[in-house]
Design a protein around this motif. Structure first.
Motif, mmCIF file in Angstrom:
data_model
loop_
_atom_site.group_PDB
_atom_site.id
_atom_site.type_symbol
_atom_site.label_atom_id
_atom_site.label_comp_id
_atom_site.label_asym_id
_atom_site.label_seq_id
_atom_site.Cartn_x
_atom_site.Cartn_y
_atom_site.Cartn_z
ATOM 1 N N ASN A 32 0.822 -1.201 0.000
ATOM 2 C CA ASN A 32 0.000 0.000 0.000
ATOM 3 C C ASN A 32 0.861 1.258 0.000
ATOM 4 O O ASN A 32 0.662 2.173 -0.806
ATOM 5 N N ASP A 35 2.776 1.814 -3.220
ATOM 6 C CA ASP A 35 1.977 2.286 -4.348
ATOM 7 C C ASP A 35 1.668 3.772 -4.280
ATOM 8 O O ASP A 35 1.304 4.371 -5.276
ATOM 9 N N PHE A 64 -5.797 9.038 -6.305
ATOM 10 C CA PHE A 64 -5.557 7.896 -5.418
ATOM 11 C C PHE A 64 -5.605 8.353 -3.957
ATOM 12 O O PHE A 64 -6.257 7.724 -3.117
ATOM 13 N N PHE A 95 -7.500 -4.630 -4.081
ATOM 14 C CA PHE A 95 -6.324 -3.834 -4.427
ATOM 15 C C PHE A 95 -5.566 -4.499 -5.581
ATOM 16 O O PHE A 95 -5.088 -3.823 -6.506
ATOM 17 N N SER A 98 -7.693 -4.008 -8.842
ATOM 18 C CA SER A 98 -7.617 -2.617 -9.324
ATOM 19 C C SER A 98 -6.207 -2.295 -9.827
ATOM 20 O O SER A 98 -6.044 -1.505 -10.764
ATOM 21 N N SER A 99 -5.183 -2.909 -9.217
ATOM 22 C CA SER A 99 -3.809 -2.708 -9.705
ATOM 23 C C SER A 99 -3.657 -3.268 -11.116
ATOM 24 O O SER A 99 -3.044 -2.630 -11.992
ATOM 25 N N CYS A 102 -5.223 -0.951 -13.503
ATOM 26 C CA CYS A 102 -4.365 0.213 -13.761
ATOM 27 C C CYS A 102 -3.346 -0.110 -14.848
ATOM 28 O O CYS A 102 -3.134 0.675 -15.781
ATOM 29 N N ARG A 115 -7.455 3.878 -10.470
ATOM 30 C CA ARG A 115 -6.707 4.417 -9.333
ATOM 31 C C ARG A 115 -7.632 4.872 -8.202
ATOM 32 O O ARG A 115 -7.295 4.762 -7.025
ATOM 33 N N GLN A 118 -8.576 1.746 -6.515
ATOM 34 C CA GLN A 118 -7.404 1.267 -5.781
ATOM 35 C C GLN A 118 -7.198 2.061 -4.487
ATOM 36 O O GLN A 118 -6.931 1.492 -3.425
ATOM 37 N N PHE A 177 2.256 -1.288 -11.561
ATOM 38 C CA PHE A 177 0.981 -1.747 -10.990
ATOM 39 C C PHE A 177 0.883 -3.274 -10.990
ATOM 40 O O PHE A 177 0.365 -3.864 -10.047
ATOM 41 N N ASN A 180 1.998 -5.508 -7.977
ATOM 42 C CA ASN A 180 1.142 -5.730 -6.808
ATOM 43 C C ASN A 180 0.410 -7.063 -6.852
ATOM 44 O O ASN A 180 -0.021 -7.568 -5.819
#
Length: 520
Positions: A32, A35, A64, A95, A98-99, A102, A115, A118, A177, A180
Motif C-alpha cells: 500500500n 503504491d 488515489f 487492491f 484494481s492494480s 491500472c 486508481r 485502488q 501496478f 502488486n
C-alpha cells in the motif's frame, strides 16, 4: 488496546507461523505504502505514453490519495460489519484487481477510474494491518510490533521511487501496478491461512449515509476543481465555478449534518480539543508540503535535468535511510521527551532541507540533489509519531479509534490537495519568471544581441537555431526559479506552523504507542 489481551482472544502466534504471519501482514502494508510513491517517478513517462500533459498525469497520484482519504473513516464501520480478517483479505484482493486494471488501462480516464478504486480499497489496509500485527505479538512485545510496522511503512518511500524508476526504464510503466498482483495474492493467501480463526465478531450497524454522501461530494468536487483548474483557465470557466459552488455547499452541509448527527461518520466534535486541533492541523499541513514536494521533485529532475526515471528514483530514495535507522532509537527515547519538542525539531529540519533546495541551479550536480533528500530522513523520523501522540493524548480510550481515523483522513486528503495546489503554483511561478526573463530578450538589449552572437559562433549555426537554443535555456531557468519559489515557501510554511504545535498541552511519549497504532 492490544487485541491479544481481550477476553477470549486467541493466543499470539509463535514460531514459524508468527514469522510468516508478521511478514504477510507487513507485506500488505508495504504494498500500500509503496503504491503511494512508486508512481511519482513514472509520471513523465506515463503521461507521454498516454498522450497527456504531466499535470494531467499527476492526477494518478492526487485521485488515489483523495479516494484513500474518503475510505479511511469507513474502516471502523466496515470492520464491525464484516470482521477485520475478512475485510483485510477483501481489501487486498480488490487492491490486486484494481492494480491489474491500472496496468491494463488503455487511456488516462480508465487509469484514473482504476486508481480511484485502488485508493478507496486501500483505506482499511493500514489500520487493519496494525490490528493484526498487535494480535500476533505477545502483549509485552506490542511496542516491537508497532516498531516493525513503522519500519515497513517507512521502507516504502525508499523502495518506491527507485523501484518505480527501474521498472519504468527497463519494462513499462504498467509494471509498477502489475507488481502488486503476486505480492497481494501471497499476502492475502498467507493471512487467510494463519488468521481466519482469529476473526473478530461481525454485527449489523447503521451507517451515516447522508454524512458519507456529502463527504464524497465535497471531497470529489474539490479535488476535480483543483486538478482541472489550470486546464480550464480557472474561474474563467463555468465548469470550475459549478465545481466550486458544489464543493462549498456540500462541505457546509457536511459540517452542519455531522455536528448534529448522533452517530456521525466523522466526529467533528473532536476538533474542540486543542491537542487534536493543533496536532491535526500541523500534521496535515506538514504532510501536504512533504508529499507535494515528493511528487514535484522527480518531475523536474527528469523533465529538465535529463535524468532517467531510475536515476530520479535513486535521487529521491535516500529519504528513508535515516528514517529507518532512527526508528528503533527513537522508540526507546521518546518516552523521555516532550512530543512538542520532537515535532518542532522535525518542522525546523524540514524547513532547513527545503531552504537548501531553494538554492538549486540548472546545473546542479547529483551530490547537491541527494544531500537534502538524505538529511530529510531525520525530520521524517521525528514527524508522524510525535504529532500523532499529541493528537491522541488526553482522549478517552473509546475516542481514540475515531480520532486516529479523522486525523488520518485530514492528513491524507491534505496530501492530495497540497499536490494539486503546489503543481498549479509551480506552473504560475514558472510563467511569471518566464515573462520577466523574456522582457530582456529584445533586439534593443545589447547584452541579448551579444549573447545570441556568441551562441551562433559556439553552435556554428544561424540566428534561428541560436535563438531556439536560448529560448530552451530560458524555459529551463524559469522552471528552476519557479521551483525554487516552491521550495522557499515550503520552508517558510514549516516555520510558520510551529506555533500550532505549542498551543497543545505538554505530553511525554507515553502516548507514542497509541500514536504508532493509529497514526501512520
Amino acid at each position: 488496546m492490544n487485541p491479544s489481551t481481550s477476553p477470549g482472544a486467541p493466543k499470539p502466534l509463535t514460531g514459524f507461523k508468527f514469522a510468516l504471519g508478521t511478514f504477510a501482514v507487513a507485506l500488505a502494508t508495504f504494498m500500500n505504502v509503496l503504491d503511494s510513491s512508486i508512481a511519482n517517478v513514472a509520471i513523465p513517462t506515463l503521461s507521454g505514453n498516454l498522450g497527456v500533459s504531466i499535470d494531467e498525469g499527476t492526477w494518478v497520484i492526487t485521485l488515489f490519495a483523495a479516494a484513500n482519504a474518503v475510505s479511511i473513516p469507513l474502516t471502523g464501520w466496515l470492520t464491525q460489519r464484516v470482521g477485520q480478517v475478512k475485510l483485510f483479505i477483501a481489501a487486498i484482493l480488490l487492491f490486486v484487481v484494481s492494480s491489474a486494471a491500472c496496468g491494463l488501462a488503455p487511456n488516462l480516464p480508465v487509469l484514473l477510474i482504476a486508481r480511484i478504486v485502488q485508493g478507496a480499497v486501500a483505506g482499511p489496509l493500514t489500520p487493519l494491518s496494525q490490528a493484526l500485527l498487535l494480535s500476533s505479538f505477545p502483549r509485552h512485545k506490542s511496542s516491537s510490533a508497532l516498531a516493525l510496522w513503522a519500519m515497513t511503512a517507512t521502507v516504502g518511500p525508499i523502495a518506491g521511487p527507485a523501484l518505480g524508476g527501474w521498472i519504468t526504464d527497463n519494462y513499462s510503466w504498467s509494471w509498477i501496478f502489475y507488481i502488486n498482483v503476486p505480492v497481494g495474492l501471497f499476502a492475502a493467501g498467507v493471512t487467510w491461512v494463519l488468521y481466519r480463526d482469529r476473526e473478530t465478531p461481525a454485527r449489523k450497524l447503521p451507517i451515516d449515509k447522508v454524512g458519507l454522501i456529502s463527504l464524497v461530494a465535497w471531497v470529489a468536487t474539490l479535488q476535480i476543481m483543483l486538478d482541472k483548474g489550470k486546464d480550464l483557465d480557472w474561474f474563467n470557466s463555468p465548469t470550475i465555478w459549478v465545481l466550486t459552488i458544489v464543493a462549498a455547499v456540500s462541505f457546509v452541509f457536511f459540517l452542519i449534518w455531522e455536528l448534529n448527527e448522533a452517530k456521525p461518520i466523522v466526529d467533528l466534535r473532536l476538533f474542540s480539543g486543542r491537542n487534536f486541533f493543533g496536532g491535526t492541523v500541523a500534521i496535515s499541513v506538514g504532510y501536504a508540503i512533504f508529499f507535494a514536494n515528493l511528487v514535484l521533485l522527480p518531475q523536474w529532475i527528469q523533465g529538465f535535468l535529463g535524468y532517467r526515471a531510475v536515476d530520479a528514483g535513486f535521487v529521491t530514495a535516500p529519504l528513508g535511510i535515516f528514517a529507518v535507522l532512527l526508528a528503533p532509537v527513537l522508540g526507546k527515547f521518546m518516552p523521555r521527551w516532550d512530543m512538542r519538542v520532537l515535532a518542532t525539531l522535525a518542522f525546523v529540519g524540514f524547513a532547513g532541507v527545503f531552504f537548501m533546495r531553494s538554492l538549486y541551479t540548472t546545473d546542479v550536480d547529483a551530490y547537491t540533489l541527494v544531500l537534502p533528500t538524505l538529511l530529510q530522513g531525520i525530520p521524517t523520523a521525528l514527524f508522524l509519531t510525535p504529532l500523532t501522540a499529541i493528537i491522541l493524548s488526553g482522549l478517552p480510550p473509546e475516542k481514540i479509534p475515531a480520532a486516529a481515523g479523522l486525523s488520518n483522513f485530514v492528513r491524507v486528503f491534505a496530501g492530495a490537495v497540497g499536490t494539486s495546489l503546489f503543481t498549479n503554483a509551480w506552473n504560475d511561478r514558472t510563467i511569471l519568471h518566464h515573462a520577466r526573463l523574456a522582457e530582456q530578450t529584445s533586439v534593443d538589449n545589447p547584452a541579448y544581441v551579444g549573447g545570441i552572437g556568441h551562441l551562433q559562433t559556439a553552435l556554428n549555426a544561424g540566428a534561428p537555431k541560436a535563438t531556439a537554443f536560448f529560448e530552451q535555456a530560458l524555459n529551463a531557468q524559469a522552471t528552476m526559479l519557479g521551483l525554487n519559489d516552491i521550495f522557499w515557501i515550503s520552508a517558510v510554511i514549516f516555520i510558520v506552523i510551529v506555533p500550532l504545535i505549542w498551543i497543545t498541552k505538554p505530553g511525554k511519549g507515553a502516548a507514542a504507542g497509541a500514536a504508532a497504532a493509529g497514526g501512520h
